[in-house]
Design an enzyme around this catalytic site. Structure first.
Site, PDB file in Angstrom:
ATOM      1  N   HIS A  15      -5.774  -0.810   8.830  1.00  0.00           N
ATOM      2  CA  HIS A  15      -4.661  -1.091   8.047  1.00  0.00           C
ATOM      3  C   HIS A  15      -3.917   0.125   7.323  1.00  0.00           C
ATOM      4  O   HIS A  15      -2.842   0.485   7.451  1.00  0.00           O
ATOM      5  CB  HIS A  15      -5.161  -2.184   7.118  1.00  0.00           C
ATOM      6  CG  HIS A  15      -4.210  -2.672   6.102  1.00  0.00           C
ATOM      7  ND1 HIS A  15      -3.414  -3.787   6.023  1.00  0.00           N
ATOM      8  CD2 HIS A  15      -3.682  -1.988   5.001  1.00  0.00           C
ATOM      9  CE1 HIS A  15      -2.590  -3.780   5.010  1.00  0.00           C
ATOM     10  NE2 HIS A  15      -2.784  -2.746   4.341  1.00  0.00           N
ATOM     11  N   GLU A  16      -4.817   1.060   6.847  1.00  0.00           N
ATOM     12  CA  GLU A  16      -4.439   2.413   6.353  1.00  0.00           C
ATOM     13  C   GLU A  16      -3.655   3.237   7.087  1.00  0.00           C
ATOM     14  O   GLU A  16      -2.604   3.813   6.777  1.00  0.00           O
ATOM     15  CB  GLU A  16      -5.644   2.959   5.670  1.00  0.00           C
ATOM     16  CG  GLU A  16      -6.257   2.368   4.512  1.00  0.00           C
ATOM     17  CD  GLU A  16      -5.128   2.065   3.468  1.00  0.00           C
ATOM     18  OE1 GLU A  16      -4.379   2.894   3.138  1.00  0.00           O
ATOM     19  OE2 GLU A  16      -4.908   0.777   3.162  1.00  0.00           O
ATOM     20  N   GLU A  37       2.929  -4.720   3.944  1.00  0.00           N
ATOM     21  CA  GLU A  37       1.527  -5.253   4.128  1.00  0.00           C
ATOM     22  C   GLU A  37       1.271  -5.973   5.201  1.00  0.00           C
ATOM     23  O   GLU A  37       0.583  -5.655   6.069  1.00  0.00           O
ATOM     24  CB  GLU A  37       1.379  -6.129   2.850  1.00  0.00           C
ATOM     25  CG  GLU A  37       0.753  -5.365   1.613  1.00  0.00           C
ATOM     26  CD  GLU A  37      -0.462  -4.292   1.867  1.00  0.00           C
ATOM     27  OE1 GLU A  37      -1.526  -4.873   2.081  1.00  0.00           O
ATOM     28  OE2 GLU A  37       0.004  -3.300   1.985  1.00  0.00           O
ATOM     29  N   HIS A  41      -0.330   2.022   7.890  1.00  0.00           N
ATOM     30  CA  HIS A  41       0.633   2.520   6.706  1.00  0.00           C
ATOM     31  C   HIS A  41       1.366   3.792   7.184  1.00  0.00           C
ATOM     32  O   HIS A  41       2.554   4.183   7.068  1.00  0.00           O
ATOM     33  CB  HIS A  41       0.055   2.435   5.504  1.00  0.00           C
ATOM     34  CG  HIS A  41       0.041   1.047   4.736  1.00  0.00           C
ATOM     35  ND1 HIS A  41       1.235   0.297   4.611  1.00  0.00           N
ATOM     36  CD2 HIS A  41      -0.968   0.401   4.009  1.00  0.00           C
ATOM     37  CE1 HIS A  41       0.815  -0.703   3.845  1.00  0.00           C
ATOM     38  NE2 HIS A  41      -0.605  -0.834   3.503  1.00  0.00           N
TER      39      HIS A  41
HETATM   40 ZN   LIG Z   1      -1.790  -2.197   2.757  1.00  0.00          ZN
END
Ligand SMILES: [Zn+2]
Length: 280
Positions: free
Chosen positions: A136-137, A200, A140
């Site tokens: 997830h990071e 997100e 981003h």
């Molecule tokens: Zn996030």
């Protein structure tokens, strides 16, 4: 089309217009098709990411336990090995650090930097859940979300040019806070800028694809977020303050599992079957 090819195509679609329009910087399309305003070049963002990472290093104890570091590196490198080559960052160019801090937190910033707090390692139950956080990071970063966040701030504040932010000594405290919060690192500065729902969702989607393609069980993404949401009671994990949970996050991650399970099984068959062991 394989997952990697699909990811690659998406990144080319994102990067090619960017490379052509850097001098003017402006509107771009994110990996999942969102329009986004990017005022800073990747080179500037890499330099700013590195600068913010140095700040964290200067203020947070670094965990030196070799077993713990081996665990986090094992998971991170398995994910980084599956990044599309056209993104231009080799897996070995990433710096991966564990910070000795109870906060449930983890981050990645442009310039190839990943930080995982020991509090996050206490939270995750297995390598797959850790992969979902780190995936997830990384997503981003790949989707240039800190550039988009910083650009929004730059629209309303004249002092926030990249050149200004890169000056180490002459930057005012408020400017420093703006940089750290755009990078998702504002907690220490008392400035928390949560990622938007769109960011997100994009990091959830890309991160879960990346973990499945690296041979991590994509079902664990929903398990992790469910666990994180239920922990802490009145003091939810710090991670959730910068990564707010869209109400349908768990539903979305569960729905996407059907599509990702074949990719996960294919990865395992191809020998991408990480066995990263949590060690204390
Ligand atoms: Zn996030």
């Amino acid at each position: 089309m394989s997952l990697n090819l699909k990811l690659l195509t998406r990144f080319i679609r994102t990067l090619v217009p960017l490379a052509g329009g850097l001098a003017l910087a402006g509107c771009a399309t994110s990996p999942t098709g969102e329009n986004t305003l990017l005022l800073n070049s990747p080179t500037q963002m890499n330099a700013l990411g590195q600068k913010s990472f140095e700040q964290v290093k200067a203020n947070t104890a670094i965990e030196t336990n070799p077993g713990i570091n081996r665990y986090v590196r094992c998971v991170s490198e398995a994910l980084l090995d599956r990044l599309p080559a056209r993104y231009g960052i080799q897996p070995q160019q990433w710096e991966i650090l564990v910070f000795r801090n109870e906060a449930v937190n983890a981050f990645a910033v442009p310039g190839g930097k990943i930080g995982v707090y020991t509090g996050m390692l206490d939270m995750v139950e297995n390598q797959d859940q850790l992969a979902s956080v780190i995936g997830h990071e990384i997503s981003h970063v790949l989707a240039q979300h800190s550039n988009a966040r910083l650009s929004q701030q730059q629209l309303t504040s004249a002092g926030l040019s990249a050149a200004n932010l890169l000056l180490t000594n002459r930057v005012e405290a408020g400017t420093q806070q703006a940089l750290m919060s755009a990078m998702g690192l504002g907690a220490q500065y008392g400035v928390i800028l949560p990622y938007s729902r769109a960011h997100e969702r994009e990091a959830d989607v890309l991160g879960q694809e990346l973990m499945a393609d690296a041979g991590f069980d994509p079902r664990e993404a929903a398990s992790l977020w469910r666990k994180m949401a239920s922990e802490g009671g009145s003091t939810p994990p710090e991670f959730l303050s910068t990564h707010p949970a869209p109400t349908n996050r768990v539903t979305l991650l569960n729905e996407r599992v059907q599509k990702l399970l074949p990719i996960y099984l294919e990865a395992r068959d191809a020998g991408r079957a990480p066995r990263c062991e949590a060690q204390r």
